[in-house]
Motif scaffolding. Structure first.
Motif, PDB file in Angstrom:
ATOM      1  N   VAL A 136       0.837  -1.202   0.000  1.00  0.00           N
ATOM      2  CA  VAL A 136       0.000   0.000   0.000  1.00  0.00           C
ATOM      3  C   VAL A 136       0.871   1.251   0.000  1.00  0.00           C
ATOM      4  O   VAL A 136       0.599   2.218  -0.722  1.00  0.00           O
ATOM      5  N   ASP A 137       1.927   1.231   0.793  1.00  0.00           N
ATOM      6  CA  ASP A 137       2.808   2.392   0.894  1.00  0.00           C
ATOM      7  C   ASP A 137       3.488   2.693  -0.446  1.00  0.00           C
ATOM      8  O   ASP A 137       3.720   3.853  -0.795  1.00  0.00           O
ATOM      9  N   THR A 138       3.786   1.642  -1.202  1.00  0.00           N
ATOM     10  CA  THR A 138       4.403   1.824  -2.516  1.00  0.00           C
ATOM     11  C   THR A 138       3.495   2.623  -3.443  1.00  0.00           C
ATOM     12  O   THR A 138       3.947   3.471  -4.215  1.00  0.00           O
ATOM     13  N   TYR A 139       2.200   2.357  -3.355  1.00  0.00           N
ATOM     14  CA  TYR A 139       1.243   3.008  -4.258  1.00  0.00           C
ATOM     15  C   TYR A 139       0.693   4.322  -3.698  1.00  0.00           C
ATOM     16  O   TYR A 139       0.396   5.245  -4.456  1.00  0.00           O
ATOM     17  N   HIS A 140       0.539   4.404  -2.380  1.00  0.00           N
ATOM     18  CA  HIS A 140      -0.191   5.543  -1.816  1.00  0.00           C
ATOM     19  C   HIS A 140       0.528   6.232  -0.674  1.00  0.00           C
ATOM     20  O   HIS A 140      -0.056   7.100  -0.015  1.00  0.00           O
ATOM     21  N   GLY A 141       1.788   5.882  -0.428  1.00  0.00           N
ATOM     22  CA  GLY A 141       2.505   6.462   0.697  1.00  0.00           C
ATOM     23  C   GLY A 141       2.742   7.946   0.602  1.00  0.00           C
ATOM     24  O   GLY A 141       3.000   8.611   1.597  1.00  0.00           O
ATOM     25  N   GLY A 142       2.660   8.489  -0.603  1.00  0.00           N
ATOM     26  CA  GLY A 142       2.911   9.916  -0.772  1.00  0.00           C
ATOM     27  C   GLY A 142       1.692  10.798  -0.589  1.00  0.00           C
ATOM     28  O   GLY A 142       1.787  12.017  -0.685  1.00  0.00           O
ATOM     29  N   LYS A 143       0.529  10.201  -0.327  1.00  0.00           N
ATOM     30  CA  LYS A 143      -0.690  10.995  -0.174  1.00  0.00           C
ATOM     31  C   LYS A 143      -0.612  11.882   1.072  1.00  0.00           C
ATOM     32  O   LYS A 143       0.049  11.560   2.060  1.00  0.00           O
ATOM     33  N   VAL A 144      -1.319  13.005   1.027  1.00  0.00           N
ATOM     34  CA  VAL A 144      -1.329  13.946   2.146  1.00  0.00           C
ATOM     35  C   VAL A 144      -1.760  13.248   3.431  1.00  0.00           C
ATOM     36  O   VAL A 144      -1.161  13.426   4.490  1.00  0.00           O
ATOM     37  N   GLU A 145      -2.812  12.434   3.352  1.00  0.00           N
ATOM     38  CA  GLU A 145      -3.316  11.768   4.538  1.00  0.00           C
ATOM     39  C   GLU A 145      -2.271  10.840   5.138  1.00  0.00           C
ATOM     40  O   GLU A 145      -2.104  10.771   6.351  1.00  0.00           O
ATOM     41  N   ALA A 146      -1.570  10.114   4.267  1.00  0.00           N
ATOM     42  CA  ALA A 146      -0.547   9.188   4.752  1.00  0.00           C
ATOM     43  C   ALA A 146       0.566   9.956   5.452  1.00  0.00           C
ATOM     44  O   ALA A 146       1.068   9.540   6.502  1.00  0.00           O
ATOM     45  N   THR A 147       0.971  11.086   4.901  1.00  0.00           N
ATOM     46  CA  THR A 147       2.003  11.915   5.513  1.00  0.00           C
ATOM     47  C   THR A 147       1.561  12.387   6.893  1.00  0.00           C
ATOM     48  O   THR A 147       2.326  12.347   7.860  1.00  0.00           O
ATOM     49  N   GLY A 148       0.332  12.827   6.998  1.00  0.00           N
ATOM     50  CA  GLY A 148      -0.203  13.276   8.280  1.00  0.00           C
ATOM     51  C   GLY A 148      -0.183  12.176   9.317  1.00  0.00           C
ATOM     52  O   GLY A 148       0.148  12.415  10.491  1.00  0.00           O
ATOM     53  N   PHE A 149      -0.518  10.967   8.918  1.00  0.00           N
ATOM     54  CA  PHE A 149      -0.526   9.854   9.860  1.00  0.00           C
ATOM     55  C   PHE A 149       0.887   9.494  10.317  1.00  0.00           C
ATOM     56  O   PHE A 149       1.095   9.091  11.457  1.00  0.00           O
ATOM     57  N   ARG A 150       1.865   9.636   9.435  1.00  0.00           N
ATOM     58  CA  ARG A 150       3.247   9.361   9.841  1.00  0.00           C
ATOM     59  C   ARG A 150       3.710  10.363  10.901  1.00  0.00           C
ATOM     60  O   ARG A 150       4.355  10.003  11.879  1.00  0.00           O
ATOM     61  N   VAL A 151       3.384  11.625  10.677  1.00  0.00           N
ATOM     62  CA  VAL A 151       3.728  12.649  11.667  1.00  0.00           C
ATOM     63  C   VAL A 151       3.037  12.344  12.990  1.00  0.00           C
ATOM     64  O   VAL A 151       3.652  12.412  14.064  1.00  0.00           O
ATOM     65  N   ALA A 152       1.756  11.996  12.920  1.00  0.00           N
ATOM     66  CA  ALA A 152       0.991  11.710  14.133  1.00  0.00           C
ATOM     67  C   ALA A 152       1.533  10.488  14.864  1.00  0.00           C
ATOM     68  O   ALA A 152       1.654  10.493  16.100  1.00  0.00           O
ATOM     69  N   ASP A 153       1.864   9.436  14.128  1.00  0.00           N
ATOM     70  CA  ASP A 153       2.409   8.226  14.752  1.00  0.00           C
ATOM     71  C   ASP A 153       3.680   8.538  15.532  1.00  0.00           C
ATOM     72  O   ASP A 153       3.862   8.086  16.673  1.00  0.00           O
ATOM     73  N   ALA A 154       4.576   9.302  14.903  1.00  0.00           N
ATOM     74  CA  ALA A 154       5.837   9.637  15.562  1.00  0.00           C
ATOM     75  C   ALA A 154       5.596  10.538  16.771  1.00  0.00           C
ATOM     76  O   ALA A 154       6.243  10.394  17.817  1.00  0.00           O
ATOM     77  N   THR A 155       4.661  11.458  16.642  1.00  0.00           N
ATOM     78  CA  THR A 155       4.352  12.375  17.749  1.00  0.00           C
ATOM     79  C   THR A 155       3.814  11.627  18.953  1.00  0.00           C
ATOM     80  O   THR A 155       4.288  11.814  20.085  1.00  0.00           O
ATOM     81  N   VAL A 156       2.815  10.782  18.724  1.00  0.00           N
ATOM     82  CA  VAL A 156       2.196  10.030  19.818  1.00  0.00           C
ATOM     83  C   VAL A 156       3.187   9.060  20.451  1.00  0.00           C
ATOM     84  O   VAL A 156       3.106   8.756  21.646  1.00  0.00           O
TER      85      VAL A 156
END
Length: 321
Positions: free
Chosen positions: A187-207
């Motif tokens: 999934v990340d290969t196809y959609h990892g660059g989406k805005v939503e995916a980026t936001g979730f990565r930031v949130a995961d690291a923050t939490v």
């Protein structure tokens, strides 16, 4: 179409526009497979003229089967409703009538009459929560006889789950372009660059209290043109999930997911994270992200700085828990 009541009337109900369109298209496609020369007439409330249904329903000089698709009956004028009731009262075995109703009281008499007449009913309920979207993705893959891991479902919902039509398209793409079991890496290969995916990565690291990684991801996202508002929204959402799960008590992931309006994988994820937080730490984090939300929406001078400050505050709150 030997049984008029059972086979010539189809009622599609529900507010989920994409599912309604798909259901209507599926009914018409099935009818056309049985009758290649099927004539399809589509009518909408906004352009309807009294008597149009009866005119289109009248037998053709050349015979053959017709399909009349009436959409938006929840917005239908009185003339359309009256004409539909007349048509339903005398079903024609050579006429397929497909009626779509998006909900509400207008046109309800048409719905009730069609149901009493034995119409086939296709429900298209709203898909709103992440749990709903998770179920949708799993059904899409099951229908295609493909497997997707729970992590793959999570990644897909996080990346493209904002719009159901886009989510369905993403499922279709993964089914057609890949082989074997789909996981989060695929999934990340196809959609990892989406805005939503980026936001979730930031949130995961923050939490997780990984301030340095969260800031790196945030700066990369901002440099790529991502607005701070959705990033703050995702962090806030994850913190709310921690609070929900932390106060929900015991129970299986499936049970809690149903009562909390979350997907089971979200419950599992929150359970793993909440053990590293104290109640006071979560309170500080929630206040910090609320302040950032206010600032990125116009209440502050520097939206990016507001998010950075919130990330650092949240990371410190976790470390102190």
């Amino acid at each position: 179409m030997t049984d008029p009541a059972a086979s010539s009337l189809v009622l599609v109900t529900g507010p989920e526009e994409f599912l309604v369109e798909r259901a209507v298209s599926g009914v018409v496609a099935s009818a056309r497979a049985a009758e290649p020369d099927l004539e399809v007439i589509r009518l909408e409330p906004s352009t309807y003229e009294a008597g149009a249904l009866q005119m289109h329903a009248s037998p053709s000089l050349f015979g053959g089967v017709k399909a009349i698709v009436v959409t938006g009956v929840h917005e239908a004028p009185e003339e359309m409703q009256a004409d539909l009731l007349t048509l339903v009262a005398t079903p024609d075995p050579d006429l397929l009538l497909v009626v779509a109703h998006g909900g509400g009281m207008r046109g309800k008499k048409v719905l009730d009459t069609m149901k009493k007449s034995g119409a086939r009913v296709i429900d298209c309920p709203a898909v709103k929560t992440d749990r709903d979207k998770t179920d949708f993705v799993m059904k899409e893959f099951a229908a295609a006889h493909r497997k997707i891991t729970s992590e793959g479902v999570r990644a897909l919902v996080e990346a493209v789950g904002k719009d159901l039509r886009e989510l369905a398209s993403a499922c279709s793409q993964l089914v057609s372009d890949t082989e074997g079991t789909v996981d989060d890496a695929v999934v990340d290969t196809y959609h990892g660059g989406k805005v939503e995916a980026t936001g979730f990565r930031v949130a995961d690291a923050t939490v997780a209290g990984q301030a340095g990684e969260a800031l790196r991801l945030l700066r990369h996202a901002i440099a790529s043109g991502v607005d701070p508002v959705p990033i703050v929204a995702v962090i806030a959402s994850q913190l709310r999930q921690l609070v929900k799960v932390g106060s929900a008590g015991r129970g299986s992931s499936a049970q809690l997911a149903k009562s909390l309006g979350m997907a089971p994988w979200q419950v599992d994820k929150a359970r793993r994270a909440v053990g590293h937080w104290s109640a006071d730490g979560l309170a500080v984090a929630v206040q910090a992200i609320a302040a950032a939300d206010h600032e990125v929406k116009g209440g502050g001078r520097d939206p990016v700085y507001a998010v950075e400050r919130a990330i650092l505050t949240i990371a410190r709150a976790r470390a102190a828990s």
